[in-house]
Design a protein around this motif. Structure first.
Motif, PDB file in Angstrom:
ATOM      1  N   ALA A 123      28.157  42.298  47.697  1.00 12.36           N
ATOM      2  CA  ALA A 123      29.542  41.846  47.806  1.00 12.36           C
ATOM      3  C   ALA A 123      30.435  43.019  48.209  1.00 12.36           C
ATOM      4  O   ALA A 123      30.423  44.062  47.582  1.00 12.36           O
ATOM      5  CB  ALA A 123      30.004  41.268  46.476  1.00 12.36           C
ATOM      6  N   THR A 124      31.210  42.829  49.269  1.00 13.70           N
ATOM      7  CA  THR A 124      32.058  43.911  49.770  1.00 13.70           C
ATOM      8  C   THR A 124      33.541  43.584  49.661  1.00 13.70           C
ATOM      9  O   THR A 124      34.374  44.441  49.912  1.00 13.70           O
ATOM     10  CB  THR A 124      31.722  44.234  51.236  1.00 13.70           C
ATOM     11  OG1 THR A 124      31.871  43.042  52.013  1.00 13.70           O
ATOM     12  CG2 THR A 124      30.312  44.776  51.356  1.00 13.70           C
ATOM     13  N   THR A 125      33.864  42.353  49.331  1.00 18.08           N
ATOM     14  CA  THR A 125      35.270  41.973  49.180  1.00 18.08           C
ATOM     15  C   THR A 125      35.496  41.449  47.763  1.00 18.08           C
ATOM     16  O   THR A 125      34.544  41.072  47.075  1.00 18.08           O
ATOM     17  CB  THR A 125      35.678  40.891  50.203  1.00 18.08           C
ATOM     18  OG1 THR A 125      34.878  39.730  49.973  1.00 18.08           O
ATOM     19  CG2 THR A 125      35.475  41.390  51.637  1.00 18.08           C
ATOM     20  N   SER A 126      36.750  41.417  47.374  1.00 19.30           N
ATOM     21  CA  SER A 126      37.019  41.043  45.988  1.00 19.30           C
ATOM     22  C   SER A 126      36.789  39.562  45.664  1.00 19.30           C
ATOM     23  O   SER A 126      36.367  39.277  44.543  1.00 19.30           O
ATOM     24  CB  SER A 126      38.413  41.483  45.576  1.00 19.30           C
ATOM     25  OG  SER A 126      39.387  40.869  46.354  1.00 19.30           O
ATOM     26  N   PRO A 127      37.017  38.597  46.566  1.00 16.25           N
ATOM     27  CA  PRO A 127      36.777  37.200  46.153  1.00 16.25           C
ATOM     28  C   PRO A 127      35.341  36.937  45.660  1.00 16.25           C
ATOM     29  O   PRO A 127      35.175  36.354  44.591  1.00 16.25           O
ATOM     30  CB  PRO A 127      37.116  36.384  47.400  1.00 16.25           C
ATOM     31  CG  PRO A 127      38.130  37.216  48.116  1.00 16.25           C
ATOM     32  CD  PRO A 127      37.681  38.652  47.882  1.00 16.25           C
ATOM     33  N   PRO A 128      34.305  37.391  46.374  1.00 17.63           N
ATOM     34  CA  PRO A 128      32.965  37.163  45.832  1.00 17.63           C
ATOM     35  C   PRO A 128      32.718  37.924  44.528  1.00 17.63           C
ATOM     36  O   PRO A 128      32.024  37.426  43.639  1.00 17.63           O
ATOM     37  CB  PRO A 128      32.019  37.664  46.920  1.00 17.63           C
ATOM     38  CG  PRO A 128      32.814  37.757  48.154  1.00 17.63           C
ATOM     39  CD  PRO A 128      34.241  37.942  47.735  1.00 17.63           C
ATOM     40  N   LEU A 129      33.300  39.118  44.400  1.00 15.63           N
ATOM     41  CA  LEU A 129      33.126  39.887  43.162  1.00 15.63           C
ATOM     42  C   LEU A 129      33.798  39.201  41.971  1.00 15.63           C
ATOM     43  O   LEU A 129      33.236  39.162  40.870  1.00 15.63           O
ATOM     44  CB  LEU A 129      33.662  41.303  43.326  1.00 15.63           C
ATOM     45  CG  LEU A 129      32.794  42.235  44.171  1.00 15.63           C
ATOM     46  CD1 LEU A 129      33.532  43.540  44.447  1.00 15.63           C
ATOM     47  CD2 LEU A 129      31.472  42.502  43.479  1.00 15.63           C
ATOM     48  N   VAL A 130      34.977  38.643  42.188  1.00 15.37           N
ATOM     49  CA  VAL A 130      35.673  37.932  41.121  1.00 15.37           C
ATOM     50  C   VAL A 130      34.885  36.688  40.732  1.00 15.37           C
ATOM     51  O   VAL A 130      34.712  36.389  39.543  1.00 15.37           O
ATOM     52  CB  VAL A 130      37.119  37.570  41.556  1.00 15.37           C
ATOM     53  CG1 VAL A 130      37.766  36.603  40.575  1.00 15.37           C
ATOM     54  CG2 VAL A 130      37.949  38.821  41.716  1.00 15.37           C
ATOM     55  N   GLN A 131      34.390  35.987  41.724  1.00 14.62           N
ATOM     56  CA  GLN A 131      33.596  34.795  41.445  1.00 14.62           C
ATOM     57  C   GLN A 131      32.305  35.164  40.712  1.00 14.62           C
ATOM     58  O   GLN A 131      31.907  34.485  39.761  1.00 14.62           O
ATOM     59  CB  GLN A 131      33.282  34.064  42.751  1.00 14.62           C
ATOM     60  CG  GLN A 131      32.695  32.696  42.524  1.00 14.62           C
ATOM     61  CD  GLN A 131      32.493  31.954  43.818  1.00 14.62           C
ATOM     62  OE1 GLN A 131      32.123  32.561  44.825  1.00 14.62           O
ATOM     63  NE2 GLN A 131      32.714  30.659  43.801  1.00 14.62           N
ATOM     64  N   LEU A 132      31.686  36.231  41.121  1.00 11.53           N
ATOM     65  CA  LEU A 132      30.469  36.714  40.469  1.00 11.53           C
ATOM     66  C   LEU A 132      30.750  37.044  39.004  1.00 11.53           C
ATOM     67  O   LEU A 132      30.001  36.639  38.114  1.00 11.53           O
ATOM     68  CB  LEU A 132      29.940  37.949  41.201  1.00 11.53           C
ATOM     69  CG  LEU A 132      28.716  38.616  40.618  1.00 11.53           C
ATOM     70  CD1 LEU A 132      27.487  37.756  40.863  1.00 11.53           C
ATOM     71  CD2 LEU A 132      28.524  39.987  41.240  1.00 11.53           C
ATOM     72  N   ARG A 133      31.830  37.748  38.770  1.00 11.21           N
ATOM     73  CA  ARG A 133      32.183  38.116  37.392  1.00 11.21           C
ATOM     74  C   ARG A 133      32.436  36.877  36.539  1.00 11.21           C
ATOM     75  O   ARG A 133      32.021  36.802  35.386  1.00 11.21           O
ATOM     76  CB  ARG A 133      33.401  39.024  37.393  1.00 11.21           C
ATOM     77  CG  ARG A 133      33.777  39.466  36.010  1.00 11.21           C
ATOM     78  CD  ARG A 133      34.971  40.352  36.008  1.00 11.21           C
ATOM     79  NE  ARG A 133      35.413  40.549  34.639  1.00 11.21           N
ATOM     80  CZ  ARG A 133      35.853  41.667  34.175  1.00 11.21           C
ATOM     81  NH1 ARG A 133      35.933  42.718  34.958  1.00 11.21           N
ATOM     82  NH2 ARG A 133      36.239  41.763  32.931  1.00 11.21           N
ATOM     83  N   SER A 134      33.110  35.900  37.099  1.00 14.86           N
ATOM     84  CA  SER A 134      33.391  34.667  36.363  1.00 14.86           C
ATOM     85  C   SER A 134      32.098  33.927  36.017  1.00 14.86           C
ATOM     86  O   SER A 134      31.925  33.463  34.887  1.00 14.86           O
ATOM     87  CB  SER A 134      34.295  33.745  37.178  1.00 14.86           C
ATOM     88  OG  SER A 134      35.556  34.330  37.360  1.00 14.86           O
TER      89      SER A 134
END
Length: 154
Positions: A123-134
């Motif tokens: 993941a290089t952008t924040s939307p996938p990282l936020v979704q991953l964290r959730s």
């Protein structure tokens, strides 16, 4: 809910979960003094089933749809499997010790953690990282409500 208590038996029945085959097997194997054979059979068959059901996605790619698709499905399969394992353990009248279920989770936790790390590294952008964290937070919270240690996955 204490699955070993009476109220949980009613809850399982209301949910359409029939534990009668487990109880029949327990009765037959205890009558034959073959409870260790049943314990070994359940352990071996659940490990074989886990190897099939809990395989990590082969092609790990990151994008909005992939995290909500591939990883969500992977985490859902793992969570469902462990909830089922814990339910069977709780209903097994001591046949399956908690330590065995915890050991099985320990084996799965390594694979889950590795898979999450692969997605996180891609993941290089924040939307996938936020979704991953959730997704990971929900997964861990659900496991912890069943008494599993999710620290390794976080």
């Amino acid at each position: 809910i204490d699955l070993e208590g009476r109220s949980s038996k009613v809850a399982l029945e209301a949910a359409g979960v029939d534990m009668a085959p487990l109880y029949r097997n327990l009765h037959v194997h205890r009558s034959l003094d073959a409870i260790e054979d049943l314990r070994a059979h359940i352990r071996d068959s659940r490990r074989a089933q886990a190897a099939i059901d809990l395989a990590a996605p082969k092609d790990v790619t990151v994008g909005h749809d992939n995290i909500s698709g591939q990883l969500r499905q992977f985490l859902a399969r793992n969570l469902g499997f462990m909830v089922l394992e814990d339910t069977i353990r709780a209903c097994s009248q001591g046949l399956i010790p908690r330590s065995q279920t915890d050991a099985e989770w320990g084996l799965h936790a390594v694979q889950v953690s590795d898979t999450i790390a692969k997605y996180s590294n891609l993941a290089t952008t924040s939307p996938p990282l936020v979704q991953l964290r959730s997704l990971v937070s929900l997964f861990c919270a659900a496991l912890e409500t069943r008494g599993f240690n999710a620290r390794q996955v976080r």
